[in-house]
Write an enzyme that holds these catalytic residues in place. Structure first.
Site: not given
Ligand SMILES: *[C@@H]1O[C@H](CO)[C@@H](O)[C@H](O)[C@H]1NC(C)=O
Ligand SMILES: *[C@@H]1O[C@H](CO)[C@@H](O)[C@H](O)[C@H]1NC(C)=O
Length: 309
Positions: A51, A264, A267
């Site tokens: 991601s 989070d 990221h």
């Protein structure tokens, strides 16, 4: 002597014919086409991983999707990541188009990807070397994937997609310059994956270079930043050590400790992606001259090595 006279005449004729050929309309036309040709001969960079390679910068707007609250991109494109007439992307239909954020839109990502490192990298590269040519980015990351999704013995989807997209980009006219790899977060969760990370990644690199018939393919590996809670992976140090310990020719490592993380814990923020993109552009240009001479390069860069201003 007569034969000498003939020799002089022949030589003069050959030289004159050469000059006539040089200045023929066809040759002049070809010279004018050089700049146009650049469009068809892109400098290719493949973007792969999970991601953080998809890019989640600015994915902080709440939306309702299928009855559930999710975060979507806020649509903010920072100036460093703006469109550039010399930067293209291989889109979800495997066709070239002018690149734009989100770079991975349509490629393993429809609603939750935002700004990543790719545009900042390409813009910085062209700013530093305006004669570099036209850049073709080949976004091929897949969120949540462990290294086994890319190196497993079974034909796993993300690997196949990466390989076929790369082959297609080369076939459509391009020189493959490097693969940029940002992955490993998923492997910090399960002990088996963390333990076998190094062999898994080595296998992936060998396999990719082999399948592309490009044994010296430059591989830029991003080493995980200090990811933390609330992200659930706890084996971060183990995976980071494996990433540092890998030692293959033309493997260039980028250390990312100190890059800003979003709440989070895993990221990067938009600013983090931009700093990483700039570091990559610097690292690529620094190693490029050696890579072009077919010298093996093993280097390590840190995101704090370069002045990013
Ligand atoms: C959302 O992302 C933007 C960057 O696109 C940033 O400037 C802003 O501070 C973020 N907002 C929150 C609440 O994190
Ligand atoms: C990655 O591998 C796991 C385990 O085999 C599988 O469940 C998952 O669907 C794979 N992910 C992708 C994107 O293919």
């Amino acid at each position: 002597m007569r034969s000498e006279g003939i020799m002089v005449l022949l030589t003069t004729t050959v030289i004159m014919m050469y000059f006539c050929w040089m200045m023929s309309p066809k040759e002049l036309m070809l010279m004018n086409l050089q700049s146009h040709k650049l469009i068809h001969q892109k400098q290719l960079f493949v973007l792969a991983g999970q991601s953080n390679m998809l890019g989640l910068g600015g994915v902080n707007k709440t939306a309702i999707f299928n009855g559930a609250k999710i975060k979507v991109w806020n649509g903010v494109v920072p100036p460093e990541s703006r469109q550039n007439p010399a930067v293209f992307r291989l889109n979800e239909h495997w066709e070239w188009e002018l690149a734009h954020e989100p770079l991975h839109y349509g490629i393993n990502c429809k609603i939750t990807c935002g700004v990543g490192m790719g545009m900042a990298f390409a813009n910085k590269l062209l700013q530093m070397d305006p004669n570099f040519g036209v850049i073709g980015l080949v976004p091929s990351a897949a969120g949540g994937t462990s290294v086994r999704n890319w190196s497993g013995d079974y034909a796993d989807t993300p690997y196949r997609v990466l390989l076929e997209r790369t082959r297609s980009a080369v076939k459509q006219g391009g020189a493959l310059r490097a693969i940029i790899w940002y992955q490993g977060e998923a492997d910090t969760i399960h002990p088996y994956n963390a333990k076998h990370y190094k062999t898994g990644l080595e296998k992936f690199i060998h396999r990719l270079r082999n399948d592309l018939h490009f044994p010296s393919l430059p591989f830029f590996q991003i080493i995980l930043p200090r990811i933390r809670k609330p992200f659930r992976g706890t084996l971060v140090d183990k995976v980071k050590r494996a990433q540092r310990d890998i030692n293959l020719p033309n493997l260039i490592k980028i250390d990312t400790d100190g890059l800003p993380l979003s709440s989070d814990g895993v990221h990067l923020t938009t600013e983090g992606y931009i700093r990483l993109g700039f570091t990559l552009a610097n690292a690529f240009l620094e190693t490029n001259s050696k890579l072009l001479q077919n010298k093996n390069v093993v280097s390590m860069y840190n995101t704090s090595d370069f002045n990013v201003a």
